[in-house]
Design an enzyme around this catalytic site. Structure first.
Site, PDB file in Angstrom:
ATOM      1  N   TYR A 116     -11.797  -2.297  13.038  1.00 48.46           N
ATOM      2  CA  TYR A 116     -10.439  -1.780  12.851  1.00 48.46           C
ATOM      3  C   TYR A 116      -9.554  -2.088  14.066  1.00 48.46           C
ATOM      4  O   TYR A 116      -8.431  -2.564  13.931  1.00 48.46           O
ATOM      5  CB  TYR A 116     -10.518  -0.276  12.591  1.00 48.46           C
ATOM      6  CG  TYR A 116      -9.194   0.377  12.276  1.00 48.46           C
ATOM      7  CD1 TYR A 116      -8.590   0.214  11.033  1.00 48.46           C
ATOM      8  CD2 TYR A 116      -8.557   1.191  13.209  1.00 48.46           C
ATOM      9  CE1 TYR A 116      -7.377   0.837  10.741  1.00 48.46           C
ATOM     10  CE2 TYR A 116      -7.355   1.819  12.924  1.00 48.46           C
ATOM     11  CZ  TYR A 116      -6.764   1.643  11.688  1.00 48.46           C
ATOM     12  OH  TYR A 116      -5.578   2.259  11.393  1.00 48.46           O
ATOM     13  N   GLY A 141       0.823  -1.216   0.000  1.00 51.67           N
ATOM     14  CA  GLY A 141       0.000   0.000   0.000  1.00 51.67           C
ATOM     15  C   GLY A 141       0.847   1.252   0.000  1.00 51.67           C
ATOM     16  O   GLY A 141       0.611   2.187   0.773  1.00 51.67           O
ATOM     17  N   SER A 181      -1.902   0.162  15.280  1.00 52.49           N
ATOM     18  CA  SER A 181      -2.483   1.472  15.588  1.00 52.49           C
ATOM     19  C   SER A 181      -2.661   1.558  17.102  1.00 52.49           C
ATOM     20  O   SER A 181      -2.836   0.519  17.763  1.00 52.49           O
ATOM     21  CB  SER A 181      -3.852   1.611  14.918  1.00 52.49           C
ATOM     22  OG  SER A 181      -4.560   2.707  15.475  1.00 52.49           O
ATOM     23  N   ASN A 227       2.049  -2.308   5.493  1.00 56.21           N
ATOM     24  CA  ASN A 227       1.434  -1.006   5.741  1.00 56.21           C
ATOM     25  C   ASN A 227      -0.020  -0.931   5.282  1.00 56.21           C
ATOM     26  O   ASN A 227      -0.815  -0.198   5.877  1.00 56.21           O
ATOM     27  CB  ASN A 227       2.253   0.078   5.021  1.00 56.21           C
ATOM     28  CG  ASN A 227       1.487   1.372   4.879  1.00 56.21           C
ATOM     29  OD1 ASN A 227       1.404   2.169   5.806  1.00 56.21           O
ATOM     30  ND2 ASN A 227       0.878   1.588   3.720  1.00 56.21           N
ATOM     31  N   LYS A 275      -6.195  -4.407  14.285  1.00 57.52           N
ATOM     32  CA  LYS A 275      -4.891  -3.869  14.679  1.00 57.52           C
ATOM     33  C   LYS A 275      -4.369  -4.530  15.959  1.00 57.52           C
ATOM     34  O   LYS A 275      -3.150  -4.623  16.167  1.00 57.52           O
ATOM     35  CB  LYS A 275      -4.980  -2.348  14.843  1.00 57.52           C
ATOM     36  CG  LYS A 275      -5.251  -1.616  13.519  1.00 57.52           C
ATOM     37  CD  LYS A 275      -4.161  -1.896  12.498  1.00 57.52           C
ATOM     38  CE  LYS A 275      -4.324  -1.127  11.207  1.00 57.52           C
ATOM     39  NZ  LYS A 275      -3.265  -1.396  10.230  1.00 57.52           N
TER      40      LYS A 275
HETATM   41  P1  NAP Z   1      -4.504   5.516   3.459  1.00 61.44           P
HETATM   42  O1  NAP Z   1      -3.977   6.885   3.158  1.00 61.44           O
HETATM   43  O2  NAP Z   1      -5.972   5.278   3.425  1.00 61.44           O
HETATM   44  O3  NAP Z   1      -3.791   4.467   2.475  1.00 61.44           O
HETATM   45  C1  NAP Z   1      -4.104   3.111   2.565  1.00 61.44           C
HETATM   46  C2  NAP Z   1      -3.138   2.332   1.706  1.00 61.44           C
HETATM   47  O4  NAP Z   1      -3.461   0.940   1.843  1.00 61.44           O
HETATM   48  C3  NAP Z   1      -3.265   2.691   0.226  1.00 61.44           C
HETATM   49  O5  NAP Z   1      -1.978   2.792  -0.332  1.00 61.44           O
HETATM   50  C4  NAP Z   1      -3.980   1.470  -0.359  1.00 61.44           C
HETATM   51  O6  NAP Z   1      -3.566   1.139  -1.664  1.00 61.44           O
HETATM   52  C5  NAP Z   1      -3.520   0.361   0.563  1.00 61.44           C
HETATM   53  N1  NAP Z   1      -4.441  -0.778   0.527  1.00 61.44           N
HETATM   54  C6  NAP Z   1      -5.697  -0.848   1.015  1.00 61.44           C
HETATM   55  N2  NAP Z   1      -6.209  -2.071   0.768  1.00 61.44           N
HETATM   56  C7  NAP Z   1      -5.243  -2.786   0.111  1.00 61.44           C
HETATM   57  C8  NAP Z   1      -5.158  -4.107  -0.394  1.00 61.44           C
HETATM   58  N3  NAP Z   1      -6.192  -4.955  -0.282  1.00 61.44           N
HETATM   59  N4  NAP Z   1      -4.017  -4.504  -1.002  1.00 61.44           N
HETATM   60  C9  NAP Z   1      -2.966  -3.662  -1.114  1.00 61.44           C
HETATM   61  N5  NAP Z   1      -2.985  -2.387  -0.657  1.00 61.44           N
HETATM   62  C10 NAP Z   1      -4.113  -1.955  -0.047  1.00 61.44           C
HETATM   63  O7  NAP Z   1      -4.024   5.029   4.895  1.00 61.44           O
HETATM   64  P2  NAP Z   1      -2.819   5.542   5.816  1.00 61.44           P
HETATM   65  O8  NAP Z   1      -3.363   6.560   6.720  1.00 61.44           O
HETATM   66  O9  NAP Z   1      -1.640   5.844   4.977  1.00 61.44           O
HETATM   67  O10 NAP Z   1      -2.541   4.232   6.686  1.00 61.44           O
HETATM   68  C11 NAP Z   1      -1.464   3.354   6.433  1.00 61.44           C
HETATM   69  C12 NAP Z   1      -1.411   2.314   7.537  1.00 61.44           C
HETATM   70  O11 NAP Z   1      -1.237   2.977   8.799  1.00 61.44           O
HETATM   71  C13 NAP Z   1      -2.693   1.499   7.665  1.00 61.44           C
HETATM   72  O12 NAP Z   1      -2.393   0.180   8.030  1.00 61.44           O
HETATM   73  C14 NAP Z   1      -3.421   2.210   8.796  1.00 61.44           C
HETATM   74  O13 NAP Z   1      -4.337   1.362   9.431  1.00 61.44           O
HETATM   75  C15 NAP Z   1      -2.277   2.597   9.686  1.00 61.44           C
HETATM   76  N6  NAP Z   1      -2.584   3.699  10.593  1.00 61.44           N
HETATM   77  C16 NAP Z   1      -2.886   4.951  10.123  1.00 61.44           C
HETATM   78  C17 NAP Z   1      -3.182   5.978  11.016  1.00 61.44           C
HETATM   79  C18 NAP Z   1      -3.489   7.384  10.575  1.00 61.44           C
HETATM   80  O14 NAP Z   1      -3.759   8.222  11.449  1.00 61.44           O
HETATM   81  N7  NAP Z   1      -3.457   7.705   9.301  1.00 61.44           N
HETATM   82  C19 NAP Z   1      -3.206   5.710  12.384  1.00 61.44           C
HETATM   83  C20 NAP Z   1      -2.897   4.429  12.836  1.00 61.44           C
HETATM   84  C21 NAP Z   1      -2.582   3.443  11.925  1.00 61.44           C
HETATM   85  P3  NAP Z   1      -4.432   1.484  -3.000  1.00 61.44           P
HETATM   86  O15 NAP Z   1      -4.773   2.938  -2.939  1.00 61.44           O
HETATM   87  O16 NAP Z   1      -3.468   1.127  -4.087  1.00 61.44           O
HETATM   88  O17 NAP Z   1      -5.636   0.583  -2.968  1.00 61.44           O
END
Ligand code: NAP
Length: 246
Positions: A154, A11, A141, A89, A158
């Site tokens: 979620y 991702g 998370s 990720n 996590k």
């Molecule tokens: P995001 O901006 O929504 O991006 C999500 C990413 O996951 C995208 O690149 C998407 O790829 C990919 N993805 C989703 N489903 C997929 C699949 N089935 N196969 C391959 N790729 C997939 O999310 P983010 O905020 O960057 O979060 C990244 C990670 O950090 C996640 O695991 C999230 O739970 C964790 N996290 C984020 C936060 C936060 O505050 N943002 C907090 C805690 C944890 P495509 O677009 O190519 O589909």
């Protein structure tokens, strides 16, 4: 710090994954930018890395598909000969209160966030065992530790990621493979963009450092855990949350 290493980031076309890919490349790794829906964005990330003199390629694969992940790992190992760093990720949210949460929304989140993590680790473990080394970093998370209303699916996924991290760390540690989790707090990406500005301000007020997190905050932690500087750290969960969860 990572020169000569091959890293796969799932991702990595958008958000935190994108910054992780860019940061690992800055430290010298050859990076495979995985995507599911965002092919163009993934190609953009690879192009940025190459412009800066780094090495990168893209690979489309839905990580919740067990067979597709098996094929991805086989093809990447055939191409690169090794994978030194795996960053799990990719993740999604389908928020809603328990009483209103559909089975489909529960399953979708668990399939991507938890089973996807399992699929990637499972299909790279044999290669890492052969190499007698590797670093696996899983994105959990803070809600996987503390829970959060409206995120039963979620937070379960996590919390599960933390369970996988610790169990696999115990299974693979004797072969020089480290497995750690990074638990971000509130990081500004598309995943959190939907929140109104006022609500974001309220969240920031409850964070010790009085600001929301930046993707770079997470990426630098991942880069450290992906390096041999963290060779004796395994089975750990590092919160990158500005002190939010204290
Ligand atoms: P995001 O901006 O929504 O991006 C999500 C990413 O996951 C995208 O690149 C998407 O790829 C990919 N993805 C989703 N489903 C997929 C699949 N089935 N196969 C391959 N790729 C997939 O999310 P983010 O905020 O960057 O979060 C990244 C990670 O950090 C996640 O695991 C999230 O739970 C964790 N996290 C984020 C936060 C936060 O505050 N943002 C907090 C805690 C944890 P495509 O677009 O190519 O589909």
């Amino acid at each position: 710090m990572l020169t000569g290493k091959v890293a796969l980031v799932t991702g990595a076309g958008r958000g935190i994954g994108r910054q992780i890919a860019l940061t690992l490349a800055q430290y010298g790794a050859s990076v495979i930018v995985n995507y599911n829906g965002s092919k163009e964005k993934a190609e953009e990330v690879a192009a940025m890395i190459k412009e800066q003199g780094g090495e990168a390629s893209v690979y489309g694969c839905n990580i919740s598909d067990y067979g597709a992940v098996e094929t991805m790992m086989k093809e990447l190992v055939a191409q690169y000969g090794r994978i030194d760093i795996l960053v799990n990720n990719a993740g999604i949210t389908r928020d809603g209160l328990l009483m209103k949460m559909s089975e489909a929304d529960y399953d979708a989140v668990l399939d991507t966030n938890l089973k996807g993590t399992f699929n990637c680790i499972k299909h790279i473990s044999r290669q890492m065992l052969k190499q007698k080394g590797g670093h696996i970093i899983n994105l959990s998370s803070v809600v996987g530790i503390y829970g959060n209303g409206g995120q039963v699916n979620y937070s379960a996924s996590k919390a599960g990621v933390i369970g996988i991290t610790k169990s696999v760390a115990k299974e693979l540690g004797s072969r020089g493979i480290t497995v750690n989790a990074v638990a971000p707090g509130f990081i500004v990406t598309e995943m959190t963009d939907a929140m109104p500005e006022e609500a974001k301000k309220q969240v920031a007020d409850h964070i010790a450092m009085k600001r929301l997190g930046d993707v770079k905050d997470v990426a630098e932690t991942v880069a450290f855990l992906a390096s041999d500087r963290a060779a004796y750290i395994t089975g750990q969960v590092i919160c990158v949350d500005g002190g939010m969860s204290m």
